[in-house]
Design an enzyme around this catalytic site. Sequence first.
Site, mmCIF file in Angstrom:
data_model
loop_
_atom_site.group_PDB
_atom_site.id
_atom_site.type_symbol
_atom_site.label_atom_id
_atom_site.label_comp_id
_atom_site.label_asym_id
_atom_site.label_seq_id
_atom_site.Cartn_x
_atom_site.Cartn_y
_atom_site.Cartn_z
ATOM 1 C CG ASP A 174 -2.016 1.032 0.978
ATOM 2 O OD1 ASP A 174 -2.243 1.197 -0.083
ATOM 3 O OD2 ASP A 174 -2.487 1.543 1.819
ATOM 4 C CG HIS A 204 -4.305 10.795 2.946
ATOM 5 N ND1 HIS A 204 -5.452 10.628 3.635
ATOM 6 C CD2 HIS A 204 -3.288 9.742 3.196
ATOM 7 C CE1 HIS A 204 -4.948 9.650 4.398
ATOM 8 N NE2 HIS A 204 -3.793 9.227 4.040
ATOM 9 C CD GLU A 239 -6.090 4.653 4.967
ATOM 10 O OE1 GLU A 239 -5.364 3.746 4.155
ATOM 11 O OE2 GLU A 239 -5.467 5.413 5.746
ATOM 12 C CD GLU A 265 -5.612 2.832 0.202
ATOM 13 O OE1 GLU A 265 -4.729 2.141 -0.654
ATOM 14 O OE2 GLU A 265 -5.201 3.105 1.036
ATOM 15 C CG ASP A 284 -5.665 0.011 3.388
ATOM 16 O OD1 ASP A 284 -5.762 -1.125 3.736
ATOM 17 O OD2 ASP A 284 -4.875 0.873 3.744
ATOM 18 N NE ARG A 288 -7.563 6.547 9.863
ATOM 19 C CZ ARG A 288 -6.737 6.551 8.734
ATOM 20 N NH1 ARG A 288 -5.466 5.962 8.785
ATOM 21 N NH2 ARG A 288 -7.318 6.479 7.560
ATOM 22 C CD GLN A 343 -2.487 4.690 10.889
ATOM 23 O OE1 GLN A 343 -3.866 4.661 10.653
ATOM 24 N NE2 GLN A 343 -1.877 5.377 9.849
ATOM 25 C CE LYS A 354 -3.290 2.164 7.619
ATOM 26 N NZ LYS A 354 -3.950 3.043 6.702
ATOM 27 C CB THR A 413 -7.485 -4.883 2.575
ATOM 28 O OG1 THR A 413 -6.347 -4.395 3.337
ATOM 29 C CG2 THR A 413 -7.494 -3.948 1.266
ATOM 30 C CD GLU A 430 -7.402 12.819 4.277
ATOM 31 O OE1 GLU A 430 -7.551 11.537 4.313
ATOM 32 O OE2 GLU A 430 -6.906 13.570 3.650
HETATM 33 MN MN MN Z 1 -4.080 2.728 2.820
#
Ligand code: MN
Length: 428
Positions: free
Chosen positions: A135, A142, A208, A210, A242, A246, A249, A262, A266, A373
């Site tokens: 990834d 971003h 996410e 993607e 994805d 948070r 993370q 993560k 996915t 975000e």
């Molecule tokens: Mn990602």
Amino acid sequence: MDPTIDPQLKSFVAVAADSHFPIQNLPFGIFSPTPREDPRVGVRIGDFVLDLAVIQDCGLLDSANLPAGILSFRFLNPFMELPKQQRRAVRLLVSGLLREDEPTLQEDENLKLRALLPADSVTMHMPVAIRDYTDFYSSKEHATNVGIMFRGKENALMPNWLHLPVGYHGRASSIGLSGEEVVRPHGQTIAPDAEVPSFGPSRLMDFELEMGFLVSNATPKGDPLSVDDADDYIFGMVLINDWSARDIQKWEYQPLGPFNAKNFATSISPWVVTMDALEPFRKEAPVQEPTPQDYLVEKDRHTFDINLEVHIQAEGQSEGLCVCESNFKHLYWTMAQQLAHHTITGCNMSSGDLLGSGTISGPDKGSFGSMLEITWKGTEPVTLPGGGERKFLDDGDTVTMTGWCQGAGYQVGFGEVRNTIAPARDLK
Ligand code: MN
């Protein structure tokens, strides 16, 4: 011009103007006609799936000289590994069979019954055996947003960001398909100002937005792929969610990057849109300043104009909220640069490797590709129809991502990747 992308082409299969799957698209996927039958290769057209195993058995693809049974296999990998010209020959034959002025399939009622199946009656499977998943982090918007939130405006972009496509090695085993339930993970987190971590279900579950591409052919270990040859190793693209925790993370990511945050899930869309189908939507990629190292400088730098949307719907509600409208074209680092950078060390690629773009955020507030975000770290919640406020995602929330290229009177699209969050499991 490639006759399969002629905007004037029409199929005898009725295709609505807002369908993602007109005759110009013809994405490949793996499906079972009924749960008891073996998975095989199919092509999507409108609301139907063309069974290519049946079409090959009937001899209708003979001029492509395919290995026997290659379209009856449960993954696309052997097909992806064929020379590009042979794959293109199959696409041309399939396009020909579906044209409105071609009687072979159109007027054979028996064959149509066996080979042209309503899409809502089949079961979709993982299209590709994905051996490795990488990834990237290729959206400048971003990376800047995340940088501002975590390090402040002055140090938003890390010093390496404008010089190389930042990435990490992801986890292939937990890649699943649209429709699969995504279970909220457990993990370690740390409360603000706490000195020791706590443990429990993630409280900051995020998506996410993607896209990813699938590598067609293996590369030899030790031999970097030139940035100008990289396109020849890209079979096609899918949508990716994805999933990210948070809070996990934030505690774990230094110094080696994301791990548990993560690796639990996915999700990808089931139909692989080929680069041939995307060709009419090619456009120039953003200018890079500073100019990167020579091995990342492209003779023909390009990207694709792919509209993207994310919707969130609360459990039990009939209506969702569009929280993001973005576009693939915003990405700073191209797929060719990602492949060239990935292999510059001599790292070999395998057929079926998935390379994700990283979260695709655009320049405006409505185009941010993650809840992190969109709600600016939870400080600006969104309100779902009937479902209350969200800073991050709740159990029962359904996240739907969709993507399409807009042609003159038709769309070439990816369908959707749509998954619902299930509560964390009880630990024994
Ligand atoms: Mn990602």
